[in-house]
Design a protein around this motif. Structure first.
Motif, PDB file in Angstrom:
ATOM      1  N   THR A 197       0.785  -1.073   0.038  1.00 17.60           N
ATOM      2  CA  THR A 197      -0.091  -0.203  -0.032  1.00 17.60           C
ATOM      3  C   THR A 197       0.830   1.267  -0.001  1.00 17.60           C
ATOM      4  O   THR A 197       1.795   1.480   0.796  1.00 17.60           O
ATOM      5  CB  THR A 197      -0.841  -0.019   1.276  1.00 17.60           C
ATOM      6  OG1 THR A 197      -1.603  -1.263   1.473  1.00 17.60           O
ATOM      7  CG2 THR A 197      -1.992   1.173   1.141  1.00 17.60           C
ATOM      8  N   THR A 198       0.538   2.416  -0.807  1.00 17.92           N
ATOM      9  CA  THR A 198       1.147   3.523  -0.655  1.00 17.92           C
ATOM     10  C   THR A 198       0.142   4.479   0.223  1.00 17.92           C
ATOM     11  O   THR A 198      -1.057   4.624  -0.321  1.00 17.92           O
ATOM     12  CB  THR A 198       1.229   4.200  -2.236  1.00 17.92           C
ATOM     13  OG1 THR A 198       2.223   3.380  -2.774  1.00 17.92           O
ATOM     14  CG2 THR A 198       1.972   5.569  -2.216  1.00 17.92           C
ATOM     15  N   LEU A 199       0.776   4.965   1.257  1.00 20.56           N
ATOM     16  CA  LEU A 199       0.018   5.903   2.037  1.00 20.56           C
ATOM     17  C   LEU A 199       0.060   7.196   1.706  1.00 20.56           C
ATOM     18  O   LEU A 199      -0.922   7.983   2.134  1.00 20.56           O
ATOM     19  CB  LEU A 199       0.510   5.556   3.561  1.00 20.56           C
ATOM     20  CG  LEU A 199       0.592   4.126   3.959  1.00 20.56           C
ATOM     21  CD1 LEU A 199       1.258   4.053   5.380  1.00 20.56           C
ATOM     22  CD2 LEU A 199      -0.863   3.607   4.060  1.00 20.56           C
ATOM     23  N   ALA A 200       1.049   7.630   1.242  1.00 16.68           N
ATOM     24  CA  ALA A 200       1.003   9.118   0.702  1.00 16.68           C
ATOM     25  C   ALA A 200       2.506   9.449  -0.114  1.00 16.68           C
ATOM     26  O   ALA A 200       3.363   8.514  -0.043  1.00 16.68           O
ATOM     27  CB  ALA A 200       1.316   9.944   1.913  1.00 16.68           C
TER      28      ALA A 200
ATOM     29  N   LYS B 189       7.622   8.634  -1.354  1.00 15.69           N
ATOM     30  CA  LYS B 189       6.357   8.103  -0.793  1.00 15.69           C
ATOM     31  C   LYS B 189       6.655   7.188   0.565  1.00 15.69           C
ATOM     32  O   LYS B 189       7.446   6.850   0.879  1.00 15.69           O
ATOM     33  CB  LYS B 189       5.620   7.198  -1.985  1.00 15.69           C
ATOM     34  CG  LYS B 189       6.482   5.981  -2.327  1.00 15.69           C
ATOM     35  CD  LYS B 189       5.789   5.284  -3.728  1.00 15.69           C
ATOM     36  CE  LYS B 189       6.708   4.452  -4.060  1.00 15.69           C
ATOM     37  NZ  LYS B 189       6.116   3.683  -5.408  1.00 15.69           N
TER      38      LYS B 189
ATOM     39  N   LYS C  89       3.503   0.914   3.027  1.00 12.57           N
ATOM     40  CA  LYS C  89       3.458  -0.057   4.021  1.00 12.57           C
ATOM     41  C   LYS C  89       3.607  -1.499   3.412  1.00 12.57           C
ATOM     42  O   LYS C  89       2.775  -1.573   2.428  1.00 12.57           O
ATOM     43  CB  LYS C  89       2.023  -0.021   4.634  1.00 12.57           C
ATOM     44  CG  LYS C  89       1.797  -0.952   5.924  1.00 12.57           C
ATOM     45  CD  LYS C  89       0.326  -0.532   6.347  1.00 12.57           C
ATOM     46  CE  LYS C  89      -0.779  -0.637   5.739  1.00 12.57           C
ATOM     47  NZ  LYS C  89      -2.106  -0.629   6.227  1.00 12.57           N
TER      48      LYS C  89
ATOM     49  N   ASN D  13       3.117  -4.645   7.871  1.00 14.97           N
ATOM     50  CA  ASN D  13       2.762  -3.472   8.480  1.00 14.97           C
ATOM     51  C   ASN D  13       3.865  -2.560   8.841  1.00 14.97           C
ATOM     52  O   ASN D  13       3.757  -1.618   9.580  1.00 14.97           O
ATOM     53  CB  ASN D  13       1.713  -3.367   9.699  1.00 14.97           C
ATOM     54  CG  ASN D  13       0.298  -3.779   9.037  1.00 14.97           C
ATOM     55  OD1 ASN D  13      -0.168  -3.441   8.024  1.00 14.97           O
ATOM     56  ND2 ASN D  13      -0.228  -4.509   9.892  1.00 14.97           N
TER      57      ASN D  13
ATOM     58  N   ARG E 121       6.540   0.642   7.820  1.00 15.80           N
ATOM     59  CA  ARG E 121       6.433   1.529   7.061  1.00 15.80           C
ATOM     60  C   ARG E 121       7.933   2.211   6.553  1.00 15.80           C
ATOM     61  O   ARG E 121       8.667   2.090   7.512  1.00 15.80           O
ATOM     62  CB  ARG E 121       5.570   2.788   7.838  1.00 15.80           C
ATOM     63  CG  ARG E 121       4.156   2.398   7.994  1.00 15.80           C
ATOM     64  CD  ARG E 121       3.506   3.577   8.627  1.00 15.80           C
ATOM     65  NE  ARG E 121       2.092   3.081   8.725  1.00 15.80           N
ATOM     66  CZ  ARG E 121       1.269   3.970   9.473  1.00 15.80           C
ATOM     67  NH1 ARG E 121       1.546   5.065   9.884  1.00 15.80           N
ATOM     68  NH2 ARG E 121       0.029   3.655   9.682  1.00 15.80           N
TER      69      ARG E 121
ATOM     70  N   TYR F 115       2.590  10.492   9.583  1.00 14.60           N
ATOM     71  CA  TYR F 115       2.971  11.264   8.120  1.00 14.60           C
ATOM     72  C   TYR F 115       1.814  12.401   7.943  1.00 14.60           C
ATOM     73  O   TYR F 115       1.993  13.135   6.686  1.00 14.60           O
ATOM     74  CB  TYR F 115       3.029  10.285   7.166  1.00 14.60           C
ATOM     75  CG  TYR F 115       2.043   9.353   6.607  1.00 14.60           C
ATOM     76  CD1 TYR F 115       0.831   9.971   5.851  1.00 14.60           C
ATOM     77  CD2 TYR F 115       1.587   8.133   7.381  1.00 14.60           C
ATOM     78  CE1 TYR F 115      -0.280   9.218   5.631  1.00 14.60           C
ATOM     79  CE2 TYR F 115       0.497   7.422   6.920  1.00 14.60           C
ATOM     80  CZ  TYR F 115      -0.262   8.202   6.072  1.00 14.60           C
ATOM     81  OH  TYR F 115      -1.497   7.125   5.864  1.00 14.60           O
ATOM     82  N   THR F 116       0.789  12.330   8.638  1.00 17.04           N
ATOM     83  CA  THR F 116      -0.156  13.638   8.263  1.00 17.04           C
ATOM     84  C   THR F 116       0.124  14.794   9.138  1.00 17.04           C
ATOM     85  O   THR F 116      -0.124  15.870   8.409  1.00 17.04           O
ATOM     86  CB  THR F 116      -1.806  13.212   8.478  1.00 17.04           C
ATOM     87  OG1 THR F 116      -1.544  12.533  10.134  1.00 17.04           O
ATOM     88  CG2 THR F 116      -2.151  11.930   7.750  1.00 17.04           C
TER      89      THR F 116
ATOM     90  N   ASN G 132       4.472  15.972   7.338  1.00 16.85           N
ATOM     91  CA  ASN G 132       4.190  15.720   5.938  1.00 16.85           C
ATOM     92  C   ASN G 132       5.060  16.280   4.925  1.00 16.85           C
ATOM     93  O   ASN G 132       4.891  16.350   3.817  1.00 16.85           O
ATOM     94  CB  ASN G 132       2.743  16.056   5.450  1.00 16.85           C
ATOM     95  CG  ASN G 132       2.096  17.441   5.592  1.00 16.85           C
ATOM     96  OD1 ASN G 132       3.079  18.198   6.247  1.00 16.85           O
ATOM     97  ND2 ASN G 132       1.265  17.796   4.903  1.00 16.85           N
TER      98      ASN G 132
END
Length: 138
Positions: free
Chosen positions: A36-39, A55, A58, A62, A64, A115-116, A119
């Motif tokens: 999965t790409t989270l950002a 980027k 995950k 799990n 990152r 990461y939010t 960022n």
């Protein structure tokens, strides 16, 4: 005249010191296989030309990673990879020395990394407090 010579000497010393202790010019790590790409974000130049993508991914267990792809920036002393809520380096978290000035590489992130909030990915010269370039993760 004497003042001009001192200013010239200091300028030359500064420029020469910027080329010392640079990270390797190129690495091509085997990047983590992501599920999965989270950002992701694109690097923007600041004081030095900087390009490429970054980027957060995950993997299947799990973990990152912050993954740099097709990355390129100028060499410099004491280059670090920071994550921060802004571009000025305040409230930043250091991930370590910049692994290379060009190529593909990654940093494993602590599970608690947010990461939010953090960022912005900064390429920061700690010795001279200079932002080489940055990317904003979306």
């Amino acid at each position: 005249m004497k003042k001009n010579i001192v200013v010239l000497f200091c300028g030359l010393f500064f420029l020469a010191s910027c080329k010392k202790n640079t990270p390797p010019t190129f690495v091509n790590e085997i990047l983590p296989s992501a599920t999965t790409t989270l950002a992701s974000g694109i690097f923007v130049s600041s004081a030095h030309t900087t390009s490429g993508t970054v980027k957060i991914v995950k993997d299947s267990v799990n973990r990152r990673f912050l993954v740099f792809e097709n990355f390129k920036t100028d060499g410099g002393p004491d280059l670090r990879t920071w994550v921060s809520p802004n571009n000025d380096g305040s409230n930043s978290q250091e991930l370590g020395f910049l692994k290379a000035t060009a190529g593909n590489f990654s940093y494993e992130l602590d599970p608690s990394f947010n990461y939010t909030t953090n960022n912005h990915v900064l390429i920061w010269c700690r010795q001279f407090a200079v932002l080489f370039g940055y990317a904003v993760l979306n």
